[in-house]
Design a protein around this motif. Structure first.
Motif, PDB file in Angstrom:
ATOM      1  N   THR A  35     -14.459  36.122  89.200  1.00  0.00           N
ATOM      2  CA  THR A  35     -13.258  35.539  89.814  1.00  0.00           C
ATOM      3  C   THR A  35     -12.288  36.646  90.211  1.00  0.00           C
ATOM      4  OG1 THR A  35     -13.492  33.648  88.323  1.00  0.00           O
ATOM      5  CG2 THR A  35     -11.379  33.889  89.472  1.00  0.00           C
ATOM      6  N   TYR A  36     -11.995  36.719  91.491  1.00  0.00           N
ATOM      7  CA  TYR A  36     -11.042  37.718  91.988  1.00  0.00           C
ATOM      8  C   TYR A  36      -9.652  37.096  91.941  1.00  0.00           C
ATOM      9  CZ  TYR A  36      -9.287  41.576  94.855  1.00  0.00           C
ATOM     10  OH  TYR A  36      -8.620  42.683  95.315  1.00  0.00           O
ATOM     11  N   TYR A  37      -8.770  37.731  91.178  1.00  0.00           N
ATOM     12  CA  TYR A  37      -7.419  37.192  90.959  1.00  0.00           C
ATOM     13  C   TYR A  37      -6.435  38.079  91.725  1.00  0.00           C
ATOM     14  CZ  TYR A  37      -3.392  35.571  88.116  1.00  0.00           C
ATOM     15  OH  TYR A  37      -2.190  35.057  87.682  1.00  0.00           O
ATOM     16  N   LEU A  38      -5.787  37.496  92.729  1.00  0.00           N
ATOM     17  CA  LEU A  38      -4.895  38.258  93.611  1.00  0.00           C
ATOM     18  C   LEU A  38      -3.448  37.852  93.360  1.00  0.00           C
ATOM     19  CD1 LEU A  38      -4.658  40.201  96.125  1.00  0.00           C
ATOM     20  CD2 LEU A  38      -4.661  38.127  97.530  1.00  0.00           C
ATOM     21  N   ASN A  39      -2.627  38.829  93.018  1.00  0.00           N
ATOM     22  CA  ASN A  39      -1.210  38.604  92.711  1.00  0.00           C
ATOM     23  C   ASN A  39      -0.364  38.932  93.938  1.00  0.00           C
ATOM     24  OD1 ASN A  39       1.309  38.404  91.398  1.00  0.00           O
ATOM     25  ND2 ASN A  39       1.208  40.541  90.691  1.00  0.00           N
ATOM     26  N   ILE A  40       0.304  37.923  94.504  1.00  0.00           N
ATOM     27  CA  ILE A  40       1.118  38.145  95.701  1.00  0.00           C
ATOM     28  C   ILE A  40       2.594  38.146  95.329  1.00  0.00           C
ATOM     29  CG2 ILE A  40       1.739  37.284  97.984  1.00  0.00           C
ATOM     30  CD1 ILE A  40      -1.012  36.443  98.452  1.00  0.00           C
ATOM     31  N   MET A  41       3.282  39.223  95.697  1.00  0.00           N
ATOM     32  CA  MET A  41       4.698  39.381  95.341  1.00  0.00           C
ATOM     33  C   MET A  41       5.528  39.655  96.590  1.00  0.00           C
ATOM     34  SD  MET A  41       4.315  41.689  91.854  1.00  0.00           S
ATOM     35  CE  MET A  41       3.246  42.979  92.517  1.00  0.00           C
ATOM     36  N   SER A  42       6.753  39.131  96.602  1.00  0.00           N
ATOM     37  CA  SER A  42       7.679  39.382  97.713  1.00  0.00           C
ATOM     38  C   SER A  42       9.054  38.860  97.349  1.00  0.00           C
ATOM     39  CB  SER A  42       7.205  38.670  98.987  1.00  0.00           C
ATOM     40  OG  SER A  42       7.622  37.317  98.975  1.00  0.00           O
ATOM     41  N   SER A  43      10.002  39.083  98.231  1.00  0.00           N
ATOM     42  CA  SER A  43      11.316  38.449  98.143  1.00  0.00           C
ATOM     43  C   SER A  43      11.168  36.946  98.356  1.00  0.00           C
ATOM     44  CB  SER A  43      12.232  38.941  99.269  1.00  0.00           C
ATOM     45  OG  SER A  43      12.454  40.299  99.193  1.00  0.00           O
TER      46      SER A  43
END
Lengths: 229, 229
Positions: A35-43
């Motif tokens: 399982t590829y776990y992608l963490n997306i961060m932004s304002s």
């Protein structure tokens, strides 16, 4: 979208002594299940949800995908994602400005990550705190939108240091704002020499083929055992 | 702006048991010296610095003004403000995502608030943490920009609950974004029935006369002893 009957998970705060070690443990568990776990961060308001939908549209025929939507309150984003036919769980952080590895583990269990190839976490909208806590993700994707300005890597250095890739969203609005893409990339490079930068438009879809290609390559490499590569 | 020789203050973290009581104490001290302390909060890139300059231009002939620029790193904002001829101190929060009352006190001492009528704090760009800590300010001004979206009060309720006034910036870009001002105001009203909402454009200056009139009234009332009115 009123018929969304999706889950809202109220996350419990955990005080683990060593979040970094726990994050590494979680990455190991996710490697086992592929399982590829992608963490997306932004304002807030940089267009995370729209970008996620653009990426998923390009990947969902190849991979089983789920989305975790973290917010202080509300369920706007999970409804939007679910309406596009993608399994989604809304996470409430209880006022906290970030997710850590154990909060990730609670969330991944809820969405059933064992049978998913890709789980995308839309982290709390915030350029400060989420960068300080390893979620256990295989990669961090940072989104900055044109209206926010090309100087942001100077002000939020850790966020850009932790990025494995950067999306510059809302490039359809470039003419209305004083945003210099070369200056932005130079500012990113002060903190991060490796992360690719993808200019995109959530509104028109421009640029997402390249970003999806990058993500596809990372997922395949992950499944082949080249973790955190 | 390269000749800026202004101060950068490295803030020390304090662990006071009761920040709320300390904030009230600080407000009392500021009332004694007739100093109106305005805490401005927003996402990164919503245009805080530009809005501050627009407000100051309308008030600096009547009041002695100083600006505190809080950031994780860098000194871009203090340079910009100083270049406009306004006393400015750059604050470094040491990675922290907010300011509390004691950090405010350190900063106010540095800028010499005793001889100022108005001190504006540009808080760390963040819609989560700064709302949780009373800085001791007389009022909280929240800025949201059009590209961020009209749903943000639903996602960051505490920030809008704590607002004494709201600026909606970048209204010159309204046509390029799906932002409904009436829907935004309705979303604010779910959490805050009193705060006035001022649509403004940092780029053109539109709307700042009304916002400055509001602030002028608050400063005068403060000096007349109607604290926190």
């Amino acid at each position: 979208m009123e018929d969304w009957t999706g889950k809202i998970l109220e996350l419990k705060e955990t005080v683990l002594e060593d979040n970094d070690a726990d994050a590494d443990r979680l990455r190991g568990e996710l490697a086992e299940t592929g399982t590829y776990y992608l963490n997306i961060m932004s304002s807030p308001g940089s267009g995370k949800t729209t970008c996620i939908l653009r990426l998923i549209r390009r990947l969902s025929s190849e991979f089983a995908v789920g989305v975790l939507e973290a917010d202080i309150d509300g369920d706007v984003d999970a409804r939007t994602v679910a309406a596009a036919g993608v399994p989604a769980v809304q996470l409430h952080t209880g006022g906290m400005c970030h997710l850590d590895a154990d909060m990730s583990r609670q969330s991944l269990r809820e969405i059933g990550s064992d049978s998913l190839d890709l789980v995308i976490l839309e982290n709390v909208g915030n350029l400060v705190c989420p960068a300080e806590f390893d979620t256990g993700a295989a990669a961090n994707l940072v989104i900055l939108s044109v209206p926010e300005g090309d100087d942001k890597p100077l002000k939020y250095p850790l966020m850009f240091e932790k990025a494995d890739a950067v999306l510059v969203n809302k490039i359809d609005a470039l003419e209305a704002f004083d945003f210099d893409m070369e200056r932005f990339i130079a500012n990113v490079r002060l903190r991060n020499t490796a992360a690719p930068v993808f200019p995109v438009s959530g509104r028109t879809g421009e640029g997402f083929d390249a970003a999806a290609d990058w993500l596809r390559g990372r997922i395949i490499a992950w499944k082949e055992g080249q973790h955190r590569g």
